[in-house]
Design a protein around this motif. Structure first.
Motif, mmCIF file in Angstrom:
data_model
loop_
_atom_site.group_PDB
_atom_site.id
_atom_site.type_symbol
_atom_site.label_atom_id
_atom_site.label_comp_id
_atom_site.label_asym_id
_atom_site.label_seq_id
_atom_site.Cartn_x
_atom_site.Cartn_y
_atom_site.Cartn_z
ATOM 1 N N MET A 1 0.851 -1.180 0.000
ATOM 2 C CA MET A 1 0.000 0.000 0.000
ATOM 3 C C MET A 1 0.894 1.240 0.000
ATOM 4 O O MET A 1 1.843 1.334 0.791
ATOM 5 C CB MET A 1 -0.896 0.001 1.246
ATOM 6 C CG MET A 1 -1.855 1.175 1.336
ATOM 7 S SD MET A 1 -3.173 1.131 0.080
ATOM 8 C CE MET A 1 -4.127 -0.269 0.671
ATOM 9 N N ASN A 2 0.623 2.158 -0.902
ATOM 10 C CA ASN A 2 1.345 3.425 -0.898
ATOM 11 C C ASN A 2 0.344 4.563 -1.066
ATOM 12 O O ASN A 2 -0.865 4.327 -1.203
ATOM 13 C CB ASN A 2 2.418 3.462 -1.999
ATOM 14 C CG ASN A 2 1.835 3.235 -3.388
ATOM 15 O OD1 ASN A 2 0.739 3.698 -3.702
ATOM 16 N ND2 ASN A 2 2.577 2.520 -4.235
ATOM 17 N N PHE A 3 0.826 5.779 -1.062
ATOM 18 C CA PHE A 3 -0.063 6.938 -1.102
ATOM 19 C C PHE A 3 -0.927 6.959 -2.361
ATOM 20 O O PHE A 3 -2.140 7.198 -2.308
ATOM 21 C CB PHE A 3 0.753 8.230 -1.014
ATOM 22 C CG PHE A 3 -0.097 9.469 -1.116
ATOM 23 C CD1 PHE A 3 -0.806 9.936 -0.023
ATOM 24 C CD2 PHE A 3 -0.185 10.158 -2.326
ATOM 25 C CE1 PHE A 3 -1.609 11.075 -0.125
ATOM 26 C CE2 PHE A 3 -0.976 11.297 -2.431
ATOM 27 C CZ PHE A 3 -1.695 11.747 -1.336
ATOM 28 N N GLY A 4 -0.297 6.693 -3.528
ATOM 29 C CA GLY A 4 -1.038 6.737 -4.779
ATOM 30 C C GLY A 4 -2.144 5.706 -4.835
ATOM 31 O O GLY A 4 -3.273 5.990 -5.256
ATOM 32 N N LEU A 5 -1.848 4.488 -4.403
ATOM 33 C CA LEU A 5 -2.847 3.424 -4.411
ATOM 34 C C LEU A 5 -3.959 3.727 -3.417
ATOM 35 O O LEU A 5 -5.147 3.535 -3.717
ATOM 36 C CB LEU A 5 -2.181 2.088 -4.075
ATOM 37 C CG LEU A 5 -3.126 0.883 -3.929
ATOM 38 C CD1 LEU A 5 -3.900 0.651 -5.217
ATOM 39 C CD2 LEU A 5 -2.346 -0.358 -3.527
ATOM 40 N N LYS A 6 -3.580 4.193 -2.241
ATOM 41 C CA LYS A 6 -4.590 4.508 -1.229
ATOM 42 C C LYS A 6 -5.543 5.581 -1.731
ATOM 43 O O LYS A 6 -6.759 5.535 -1.476
ATOM 44 C CB LYS A 6 -3.915 4.951 0.069
ATOM 45 C CG LYS A 6 -4.871 5.070 1.240
ATOM 46 C CD LYS A 6 -4.116 5.344 2.533
ATOM 47 C CE LYS A 6 -5.063 5.412 3.725
ATOM 48 N NZ LYS A 6 -4.329 5.655 4.995
ATOM 49 N N LYS A 7 -5.010 6.537 -2.476
ATOM 50 C CA LYS A 7 -5.855 7.593 -3.040
ATOM 51 C C LYS A 7 -6.845 7.012 -4.053
ATOM 52 O O LYS A 7 -8.029 7.371 -4.048
ATOM 53 C CB LYS A 7 -4.980 8.653 -3.717
ATOM 54 C CG LYS A 7 -5.768 9.824 -4.283
ATOM 55 C CD LYS A 7 -4.849 10.860 -4.909
ATOM 56 C CE LYS A 7 -5.655 12.017 -5.495
ATOM 57 N NZ LYS A 7 -4.770 13.022 -6.168
ATOM 58 N N MET A 8 -6.378 6.102 -4.919
ATOM 59 C CA MET A 8 -7.274 5.469 -5.892
ATOM 60 C C MET A 8 -8.391 4.697 -5.196
ATOM 61 O O MET A 8 -9.565 4.776 -5.575
ATOM 62 C CB MET A 8 -6.484 4.511 -6.792
ATOM 63 C CG MET A 8 -5.534 5.170 -7.755
ATOM 64 S SD MET A 8 -4.704 3.896 -8.758
ATOM 65 C CE MET A 8 -3.560 4.888 -9.682
#
Length: 219
Positions: free
Chosen positions: A72-79
């Motif tokens: 999990m990273n910031f970009g994926l969490k945002k999606m």
């Protein structure tokens, strides 16, 4: 990377259950762009969320691999946050897939979403398909995991299309992600622990057309 000619509607199932109108689909793999080196944002997750809202189900069941990256990273969490924000009024059950590690970090704000190893409803078992069967009684089962596809061969050309694959009381759904083609089902079926001994599968196109019976053991 090919794009499926089939619609979200054809790549999903809809039932009338004791929970009302129930929408089921498998393997969206949100964030696949992050893992596959794409430099563009497809906004697939937004289109999928809008499809769910248009269907207006009483219950949504996602058969695992909601996300593509294992972590999990910031970009994926945002999606993921954008996807679940759109469907926040739809009761949703996720049967955890092998790509769904740490997904709780993204769904924590959404009280309508539940993550479970499997889900039993009206005698039907819903699960991802990467583990052994749970010790529960069921009449039929729905799973994903292997992204079933069939390769049509004609006049020296080959065309791979997504399919639904049935083995006895088990129905394997294709990935609903239009940017992911899928695996030839003769290979993929062996990735499901409880279907490794299958001798054949019956194959259906997403539009319901019966393709035929494909032998597994001899291949």
């Amino acid at each position: 990377m090919g794009v499926s000619p089939f619609s979200f509607d054809e790549l999903s199932l809809e039932f009338q259950t004791s929970s009302g109108r129930t929408l089921v689909f498998a393997d969206p793999h949100i964030g696949f762009e992050l893992s596959r080196g794409l430099r563009i944002r497809t906004r697939f997750e937004r289109a999928l969320a809008e499809f769910v809202i248009a269907k207006d189900p009483d219950l949504l069941i996602i058969l695992g691999d909601v996300k593509e990256p294992l972590g999990m990273n910031f970009g994926l969490k945002k999606m993921l946050t954008e996807f679940f924000s759109v469907i926040k009024e739809v009761p949703t059950v996720i049967t955890r897939g092998n790509h769904d590690g740490r997904i709780e970090e993204a769904i924590k704000p959404f009280k309508n979403v539940e993550v479970v190893p499997y889900f039993l409803l009206d005698g039907a078992l819903f699960l991802h398909g990467h583990t052994r069967l749970p010790e529960v009684k069921f009449n039929e089962a729905y799973l994903g995991h292997i992204h079933p596809a069939y390769v049509f061969k004609r006049s020296g050309t080959r065309r791979k299309v997504k399919v639904f694959a049935r083995s006895g009381g088990y129905l394997v759904l294709p990935t609903i992600n239009p940017y992911i083609e899928g695996f030839p089902l003769e290979e993929g079926i062996r990735m499901v622990p409880f279907l490794r001994g299958a001798e054949y599968v019956d194959v259906f196109l997403p539009n319901g057309m019966y393709v035929g019976r494909v032998c597994i053991k001899s291949r």
